[in-house]
Design a protein around this motif. Structure first.
Motif, PDB file in Angstrom:
ATOM      1  N   TYR A   1       0.858  -1.193   0.000  1.00 58.10           N
ATOM      2  CA  TYR A   1       0.000   0.000   0.000  1.00 58.10           C
ATOM      3  C   TYR A   1       0.890   1.238   0.000  1.00 58.10           C
ATOM      4  CZ  TYR A   1      -3.678   3.309   1.062  1.00 58.10           C
ATOM      5  OH  TYR A   1      -4.545   4.368   1.003  1.00 58.10           O
TER       6      TYR A   1
ATOM      7  N   LYS B   1      -4.946   6.015  -2.573  1.00 53.27           N
ATOM      8  CA  LYS B   1      -5.465   4.669  -2.319  1.00 53.27           C
ATOM      9  C   LYS B   1      -4.984   3.717  -3.412  1.00 53.27           C
ATOM     10  CE  LYS B   1      -9.885   4.584  -1.554  1.00 53.27           C
ATOM     11  NZ  LYS B   1     -11.223   4.309  -0.996  1.00 53.27           N
TER      12      LYS B   1
ATOM     13  N   ILE C   1     -10.317   1.861   3.531  1.00 50.88           N
ATOM     14  CA  ILE C   1      -9.005   1.311   3.891  1.00 50.88           C
ATOM     15  C   ILE C   1      -8.812   1.205   5.404  1.00 50.88           C
ATOM     16  CG2 ILE C   1      -7.929   2.107   1.761  1.00 50.88           C
ATOM     17  CD1 ILE C   1      -6.711   4.413   3.398  1.00 50.88           C
TER      18      ILE C   1
END
Length: 212
Positions: free
Chosen positions: A67, A92, A157
């Motif tokens: 990520y 994201k 998230i």
């Protein structure tokens, strides 16, 4: 790379023998081990990393996901890799890496995301190459391909979500470290040993040198 090619062939055979009969909980344990080793070498929080082993018909490869956030930009990743992913900080997005153990077909559009009862497919414009081409096609054995995948906007998230490849292989991503199902090491020891050997080979000779 040519000097270690025979070993790659042997280990690819090991994977074809070991992973097919490998149960899900033990495979999960190996994926967690891969995540921890990537974290140790790169300095990236393991909560920002997920790994997935895929074997189906003639296709065999390891997927790794990172990520992308500001903490990753402060890690031990190569400067050129940081430069490539820097525009995606705060968007994201995942850095996705593919390492085939033999010539395999891979398509980023076979990836999907699940959260709660909802499932999300990937649009073609959500995939951005980082190194070479990162699109549907055959990838050669013992190479690394990388791309950035933008998460669907509906993914929260702050909560765990699943990454699935081809509807059959999945792993859980949790930035908060919320545990998925705990792995149970109850597979046959030889199978675990074979896959462990292959994992070390892929990390040592291909994935980690690409990252750091």
């Amino acid at each position: 790379m040519r000097r270690i090619a025979p070993l790659a062939v042997v280990l690819s055979l090991v994977l074809s023998l070991g992973l097919v009969s490998f149960n899900g909980s033990a495979q999960n344990a190996l994926e967690q081990l891969a995540k921890q080793q990537i974290s140790q070498k790169t300095g990236i929080n393991p909560n920002l990393i997920a790994t997935l082993f895929v074997t189906k018909d003639q296709d065999q490869f390891v997927l790794a996901f990172v990520y992308i956030n500001q903490a990753v930009m402060q890690s031990n990743l190569k400067p050129e890799l940081k430069t490539a992913i820097a525009p995606f900080v705060g968007q994201k997005a995942l850095l996705a890496l593919v390492v085939p153990t033999r010539r395999s077909f891979f398509s980023p559009l076979k990836l999907s995301f699940q959260q709660g009862a909802l499932s999300y497919l990937i649009a073609a414009d959500s995939v951005h190459p980082v190194a070479d081409k990162f699109e549907a096609g055959f990838f050669e054995a013992n190479t690394v391909r990388a791309g950035v995948i933008l998460l669907p906007s509906a993914i929260d998230i702050s909560q765990p979500w699943q990454i699935t490849y081809d509807g059959s292989f999945s792993t859980t991503f949790s930035l908060s470290g919320a545990p998925a199902q705990p792995p149970q090491n109850n597979s046959p020891l030889p199978a675990r040993g074979f896959l462990f050997l292959l994992l070390q080979f892929i990390l040592l000779f291909f994935l980690l040198p690409f990252l750091v």
